[in-house]
Scaffold this motif. Structure first.
Motif, PDB file in Angstrom:
ATOM      1  N   GLY A   1      35.401 -17.817   2.770  1.00  0.00           N
ATOM      2  CA  GLY A   1      36.729 -17.972   3.346  1.00  0.00           C
ATOM      3  C   GLY A   1      37.182 -19.419   3.371  1.00  0.00           C
ATOM      4  O   GLY A   1      36.393 -20.343   3.348  1.00  0.00           O
ATOM      5  N   LEU A   2      38.485 -19.624   3.446  1.00  0.00           N
ATOM      6  CA  LEU A   2      39.041 -20.974   3.462  1.00  0.00           C
ATOM      7  C   LEU A   2      38.660 -21.696   4.739  1.00  0.00           C
ATOM      8  O   LEU A   2      38.563 -21.105   5.813  1.00  0.00           O
ATOM      9  N   ILE A   3      38.446 -22.987   4.632  1.00  0.00           N
ATOM     10  CA  ILE A   3      38.149 -23.835   5.781  1.00  0.00           C
ATOM     11  C   ILE A   3      39.345 -24.741   6.005  1.00  0.00           C
ATOM     12  O   ILE A   3      39.739 -25.502   5.128  1.00  0.00           O
ATOM     13  N   THR A   4      39.943 -24.643   7.175  1.00  0.00           N
ATOM     14  CA  THR A   4      41.130 -25.427   7.454  1.00  0.00           C
ATOM     15  C   THR A   4      40.836 -26.484   8.498  1.00  0.00           C
ATOM     16  O   THR A   4      39.861 -26.401   9.241  1.00  0.00           O
ATOM     17  N   ASN A   5      41.700 -27.492   8.586  1.00  0.00           N
ATOM     18  CA  ASN A   5      41.531 -28.572   9.560  1.00  0.00           C
ATOM     19  C   ASN A   5      42.545 -28.483  10.693  1.00  0.00           C
ATOM     20  O   ASN A   5      42.654 -29.381  11.501  1.00  0.00           O
ATOM     21  N   GLU A   6      43.286 -27.414  10.746  1.00  0.00           N
ATOM     22  CA  GLU A   6      44.367 -27.310  11.716  1.00  0.00           C
ATOM     23  C   GLU A   6      43.853 -27.439  13.148  1.00  0.00           C
ATOM     24  O   GLU A   6      42.988 -26.678  13.593  1.00  0.00           O
ATOM     25  N   ASN A   7      44.385 -28.425  13.850  1.00  0.00           N
ATOM     26  CA  ASN A   7      44.091 -28.638  15.271  1.00  0.00           C
ATOM     27  C   ASN A   7      42.622 -28.933  15.568  1.00  0.00           C
ATOM     28  O   ASN A   7      42.210 -28.890  16.715  1.00  0.00           O
ATOM     29  N   SER A   8      41.840 -29.255  14.560  1.00  0.00           N
ATOM     30  CA  SER A   8      40.411 -29.405  14.814  1.00  0.00           C
ATOM     31  C   SER A   8      40.115 -30.557  15.766  1.00  0.00           C
ATOM     32  O   SER A   8      39.215 -30.466  16.587  1.00  0.00           O
ATOM     33  N   GLU A   9      40.846 -31.650  15.686  1.00  0.00           N
ATOM     34  CA  GLU A   9      40.560 -32.800  16.540  1.00  0.00           C
ATOM     35  C   GLU A   9      40.864 -32.530  18.001  1.00  0.00           C
ATOM     36  O   GLU A   9      40.347 -33.167  18.886  1.00  0.00           O
ATOM     37  N   GLU A  10      41.730 -31.544  18.282  1.00  0.00           N
ATOM     38  CA  GLU A  10      42.001 -31.196  19.668  1.00  0.00           C
ATOM     39  C   GLU A  10      41.006 -30.165  20.181  1.00  0.00           C
ATOM     40  O   GLU A  10      41.065 -29.753  21.337  1.00  0.00           O
ATOM     41  N   GLY A  11      40.111 -29.732  19.305  1.00  0.00           N
ATOM     42  CA  GLY A  11      39.107 -28.765  19.733  1.00  0.00           C
ATOM     43  C   GLY A  11      39.624 -27.349  19.753  1.00  0.00           C
ATOM     44  O   GLY A  11      38.997 -26.483  20.350  1.00  0.00           O
ATOM     45  N   ASN A  12      40.768 -27.068  19.103  1.00  0.00           N
ATOM     46  CA  ASN A  12      41.311 -25.724  19.122  1.00  0.00           C
ATOM     47  C   ASN A  12      41.342 -25.079  17.747  1.00  0.00           C
ATOM     48  O   ASN A  12      41.819 -23.964  17.593  1.00  0.00           O
TER      49      ASN A  12
ATOM     50  N   ASP B   1      39.574 -24.243  13.696  1.00  0.00           N
ATOM     51  CA  ASP B   1      38.437 -23.568  13.117  1.00  0.00           C
ATOM     52  C   ASP B   1      37.170 -24.360  13.419  1.00  0.00           C
ATOM     53  O   ASP B   1      37.086 -25.552  13.144  1.00  0.00           O
ATOM     54  N   ILE B   2      36.154 -23.676  13.953  1.00  0.00           N
ATOM     55  CA  ILE B   2      34.917 -24.381  14.326  1.00  0.00           C
ATOM     56  C   ILE B   2      34.238 -24.985  13.111  1.00  0.00           C
ATOM     57  O   ILE B   2      33.521 -25.980  13.203  1.00  0.00           O
ATOM     58  N   LEU B   3      34.482 -24.428  11.928  1.00  0.00           N
ATOM     59  CA  LEU B   3      33.869 -24.968  10.718  1.00  0.00           C
ATOM     60  C   LEU B   3      34.391 -26.361  10.383  1.00  0.00           C
ATOM     61  O   LEU B   3      33.707 -27.138   9.722  1.00  0.00           O
ATOM     62  N   SER B   4      35.591 -26.655  10.805  1.00  0.00           N
ATOM     63  CA  SER B   4      36.174 -27.950  10.475  1.00  0.00           C
ATOM     64  C   SER B   4      36.046 -28.961  11.611  1.00  0.00           C
ATOM     65  O   SER B   4      36.478 -30.097  11.482  1.00  0.00           O
ATOM     66  N   MET B   5      35.436 -28.575  12.713  1.00  0.00           N
ATOM     67  CA  MET B   5      35.301 -29.478  13.851  1.00  0.00           C
ATOM     68  C   MET B   5      34.220 -30.526  13.608  1.00  0.00           C
ATOM     69  O   MET B   5      33.178 -30.241  13.025  1.00  0.00           O
ATOM     70  N   SER B   6      34.454 -31.707  14.104  1.00  0.00           N
ATOM     71  CA  SER B   6      33.406 -32.714  14.211  1.00  0.00           C
ATOM     72  C   SER B   6      32.667 -32.472  15.521  1.00  0.00           C
ATOM     73  O   SER B   6      33.105 -31.687  16.377  1.00  0.00           O
ATOM     74  N   TYR B   7      31.532 -33.163  15.700  1.00  0.00           N
ATOM     75  CA  TYR B   7      30.828 -33.057  16.975  1.00  0.00           C
ATOM     76  C   TYR B   7      31.719 -33.541  18.121  1.00  0.00           C
ATOM     77  O   TYR B   7      31.711 -32.977  19.211  1.00  0.00           O
ATOM     78  N   THR B   8      32.490 -34.599  17.876  1.00  0.00           N
ATOM     79  CA  THR B   8      33.352 -35.136  18.922  1.00  0.00           C
ATOM     80  C   THR B   8      34.421 -34.131  19.310  1.00  0.00           C
ATOM     81  O   THR B   8      34.688 -33.917  20.504  1.00  0.00           O
ATOM     82  N   ALA B   9      35.038 -33.494  18.315  1.00  0.00           N
ATOM     83  CA  ALA B   9      36.059 -32.483  18.610  1.00  0.00           C
ATOM     84  C   ALA B   9      35.451 -31.320  19.376  1.00  0.00           C
ATOM     85  O   ALA B   9      36.044 -30.806  20.337  1.00  0.00           O
ATOM     86  N   TYR B  10      34.277 -30.916  18.973  1.00  0.00           N
ATOM     87  CA  TYR B  10      33.606 -29.815  19.672  1.00  0.00           C
ATOM     88  C   TYR B  10      33.330 -30.191  21.126  1.00  0.00           C
ATOM     89  O   TYR B  10      33.501 -29.370  22.038  1.00  0.00           O
ATOM     90  N   SER B  11      32.916 -31.425  21.355  1.00  0.00           N
ATOM     91  CA  SER B  11      32.563 -31.860  22.715  1.00  0.00           C
ATOM     92  C   SER B  11      33.761 -31.851  23.655  1.00  0.00           C
ATOM     93  O   SER B  11      33.593 -31.812  24.871  1.00  0.00           O
ATOM     94  N   LYS B  12      34.982 -31.884  23.076  1.00  0.00           N
ATOM     95  CA  LYS B  12      36.199 -31.858  23.890  1.00  0.00           C
ATOM     96  C   LYS B  12      36.733 -30.442  24.086  1.00  0.00           C
ATOM     97  O   LYS B  12      37.683 -30.237  24.833  1.00  0.00           O
ATOM     98  N   SER B  13      36.138 -29.485  23.387  1.00  0.00           N
ATOM     99  CA  SER B  13      36.687 -28.133  23.361  1.00  0.00           C
ATOM    100  C   SER B  13      36.171 -27.285  24.519  1.00  0.00           C
ATOM    101  O   SER B  13      35.232 -27.647  25.231  1.00  0.00           O
TER     102      SER B  13
END
Length: 265
Positions: free
Chosen positions: A83-94, A96-108
């Motif tokens: 499936g496609l991996i998107t970056n939409e809203n990843s930095e806000e932690g909202n 796709d989890i596949l596109s999140m960084s550790y930092t984005a995840y830590s804020k989610s």
């Protein structure tokens, strides 16, 4: 190392109910059970004639959450395949989890809130939004009185600690310590940890390429995970600690208990 399992899932309340109906504890079919539902295990499976002894492998809350993040990414990737991996809203932690960084995840919202302490005390966030110092004291006392402690950071030492206490090494029955048995335990654990690291690195490589999980990605050399983001003192580390202050205190207490218990052997 031979492995024999009882076909029941004690990671769920439903599975514990089924095991209770089957009278698992009195059947003698299982020597060791694993479950995050401590109170349900005590209430449904154990009784005055069939007692248990809790043993715990404690892990730093930040390390736990980073491992949980990698596991969730792996499950998501396996579920979606190519499936496609998107970056939409990843930095806000909202996003796709596949596109999140550790930092984005830590804020989610995906980061757990003092999971260890809530699990020990059976106090889910939905019913108990705030934990107290009294809860902290109760959790420490439970570990002190009821638990054989091991540390993930010293997992081989923990194996020897468990083996000595439960008699898996033959020492308790007056026999010579079975180094062969202990080494067998250690080998199994190290193989499992190596497999986990390799899978984590593979998932990181696949996610970075955006190609999905396929034969080509399976043959791609592993790449180093985002180590900088997970170092102690990083933004991701501090964000997770902020939500897990009780778990950190409980983990540090567990380290002291471990040193004390090992010293008694």
């Amino acid at each position: 190392l031979g492995r024999t399992y009882v076909n029941v899932d004690l990671s769920t309340v439903e599975g514990i109910e089924k095991a209770s109906d089957w009278e698992l504890a009195s059947s003698g079919m299982a020597d060791v059970v694993f479950s995050p539902h401590l109170n349900q295990i005590a209430e449904k499976l154990l009784d005055g004639q069939h007692k248990g002894r809790m043993f715990v492998l404690m892990i730093h809350p930040c390390v736990r959450e980073f491992k949980r993040f990698r596991h969730r990414r792996k499950m998501e990737l396996l579920h979606h395949g190519k499936g496609l991996i998107t970056n939409e809203n990843s930095e806000e932690g909202n996003g796709d989890i596949l596109s999140m960084s550790y930092t984005a995840y830590s804020k989610s919202h995906l980061v757990e809130d003092n999971w260890m302490m809530r699990t020990i005390l059976d106090k889910p966030r939905e019913s108990y939004p705030e934990l107290t110092s009294e809860d902290m004291h109760a959790a420490k006392e439970l570990l002190r009185i009821k638990a054989i402690i091991g540390l993930y950071d010293d997992i081989l030492g923990a194996i020897r600690h468990y083996s000595r206490y439960f008699g898996w090494d033959g020492f308790g029955s007056g026999e010579n310590i079975s180094e062969r048995a202990v080494k067998c335990f250690e080998k199994s654990v190290l193989e499992g940890m190596k497999r986990e690291v390799e899978e984590d690195e593979l998932m990181t490589a696949v996610i970075a390429s955006g190609s999905g999980l396929n034969q080509e990605s399976l043959e791609t050399p592993f790449i180093t995970a985002q180590e900088e983001e997970t170092r102690e003192g990083s933004m991701a580390w501090e964000n997770i600690l902020e939500r897990n202050r009780f778990d950190l205190e409980l983990y540090l207490y567990g380290q002291k208990l471990y040193s004390y218990q090992v010293g008694l052997n």
